[in-house]
Design a protein around this motif. Structure first.
Motif: not given
Length: 442
Positions: A292-295, A2-7, A341-345, A161-165
């Motif tokens: 998936a998005v979390t604010i 996942s990637v966290i960005l400040i907005h 690894a899909l389990a690693e975030a 462009l940002i890679e999530l997987a």
């Protein structure tokens, strides 16, 4: 992963009058404190960058962007990311209204009254096009430094462009909703134009669209909304200083999350408007093959005089969502393999940056490219940029074109492709040391 960005949105550097300067300076300092605390709290995850949905400046002047750049440097240091990991789009306060001549005002009035037909006529004429974009002169240099160039043919404001997987990316697309802004803007009278409205559609990529104005400010809002609703999963806007978030089902198998930002630094703070910003986390939901998005919304506490969690302004049902994502589902599903690894975030994704003309890919440029472009376009004067290009041999002997901002970028990219990044970096280091020595001696 996942990637966290400040907005951030509506930072308004340069708006301060009187004692508000001290208030707003304190707010920005406390935001840096809040970011540092949040960063420590989410370990081992990492904040990977910053998104700004317009109104970085207040009057669109070089001095305001100089102040913004210094503060953004401090913000990225607090995050622990590269100084260049910032994506920006322009707002109405990012145009320099002092640069709107009588002829420029005439062009903008014609666009307001005749719409896209007249806009296309002006864009085809080089002189008219220069008049339209003269208002963005200071912003253009600032945004180019962050590799978010304005497409001065009526196009957008850069993308990343940002890679999530493997095979699962988000493309963050910037729009220039200030394209038709003048001295007095009216809701429903601004214009995107077809070059911006037609959003890309690529298998395996879901779009996050950044815009300063909500679409209702556009005369072509209906057409723009059709593309956004069908091709984007997230729309992030600013301008109205009233934070909200909502999810809608566009059609079966496709959702859209709209995030409307409050102002990071509004002109004033009261019960209705206060200082706000967001942390936004993007990830790949393997089970549903979806975005998936979390604010994590933040707001100013008048009691504690610092930032805290905003528990009241955003709909809680829209702050942590899994969005039905058709572009993900139509692509081959990722398979866990070497290096992923899909389990690693907890590993930070690589943010891929593209040049304005698309000619430089990540495989063609040295790792320090992003820092070099930031220093070249943001920290040097026009005379210093010209001198550096000459010194590294980036200007051909038969060059007969004016050294416009766009041509500077072409020559800069050519120097990078020709393997002169190391030479440019060394010269930038020399100039920086000279400035530091001059400041110390002064």
């Amino acid at each position: 992963m996942s990637v966290i960005l400040i907005h951030l949105s509506d930072i308004h550097f340069g708006q301060e009058k009187g004692t508000l300067f001290y208030v707003h300076e304190d707010v920005r300092e406390r935001l840096l404190d809040d970011v540092a605390v949040f960063s420590a709290a989410i370990a081992p995850k990492r904040i990977s960058g910053v998104m700004v949905t317009g109104d970085i400046a207040y009057s669109g002047t070089e001095e305001e962007y100089r102040q913004a750049g210094k503060w953004l440097d401090r913000l990225t240091i607090a995050i622990g990311c590269e100084r260049s990991d910032v994506q920006v789009v322009p707002g109405n306060h990012d145009i320099d209204r002092g640069q709107i001549s009588s002829a420029g005002a005439y062009l903008l009035k014609e666009v307001e009254e005749a719409g896209e037909t007249k806009l296309n006529v002006f864009l085809r004429d080089e002189n008219d096009r220069e008049l339209l974009y003269k208002r963005f002169h200071a912003y253009s240099e600032f945004s180019e430094a962050y590799n978010c160039p304005l497409d001065k043919n009526g196009g957008g404001a850069g993308d990343r462009l940002i890679e999530l997987a493997p095979g699962r990316h988000i493309r963050i697309v910037g729009l220039n909703t200030a394209l038709a802004c003048s001295k007095n803007d009216v809701e429903g009278k601004l214009l995107l134009g077809e070059r911006q409205r037609v959003l890309p559609r690529t298998s395996g990529e879901e779009l996050v669209v950044l815009a300063h104005h909500p679409l209702k400010w556009m005369a072509d809002a209906a057409e723009a909304a059709q593309y956004v609703r069908s091709r984007a999963r997230v729309l992030v806007t600013g301008h109205e200083h009233n934070p909200s978030a909502r999810v809608e089902k566009v059609f079966e198998g496709a959702d859209l999350l709209t995030i409307e930002a409050g102002a990071t630094v509004p002109p004033w703070s009261d019960e209705d408007y206060t200082y706000t910003f967001n942390f936004i986390e993007f990830g790949w939901n393997e089970a549903e093959d979806a975005l998936a998005v979390t604010i994590h919304p933040r707001c100013w506490s008048n009691e504690r005089m610092e930032f805290e969690e905003d528990a009241t302004r955003l709909d809680p049902d829209a702050t942590s969502v899994v969005l039905a994502s058709p572009r993900f589902r139509e692509a081959p599903k990722p398979v866990a393999g070497e290096g992923f690894a899909l389990a690693e975030a907890d590993e930070a994704p690589v943010i891929l940056q593209e040049a304005s003309d698309g000619t430089i890919g990540m495989g063609d440029i040295p790792a320090e490219y992003s820092d070099i472009i930031l220093r070249f376009f943001r920290d040097l004067t026009a005379a210093e940029r010209l001198r550096l290009l000459v010194e590294v041999g980036a200007i051909p002997d038969n060059w007969d074109k004016p050294l416009s901002h766009g041509n500077e970028r072409i020559l800069f990219d050519r120097a990078i492709r020709d393997g002169k990044a190391h030479m440019m970096r060394n010269r930038l280091d020399e100039l920086n040391k000279k400035d530091e020595d001059g400041g110390a001696n002064g």
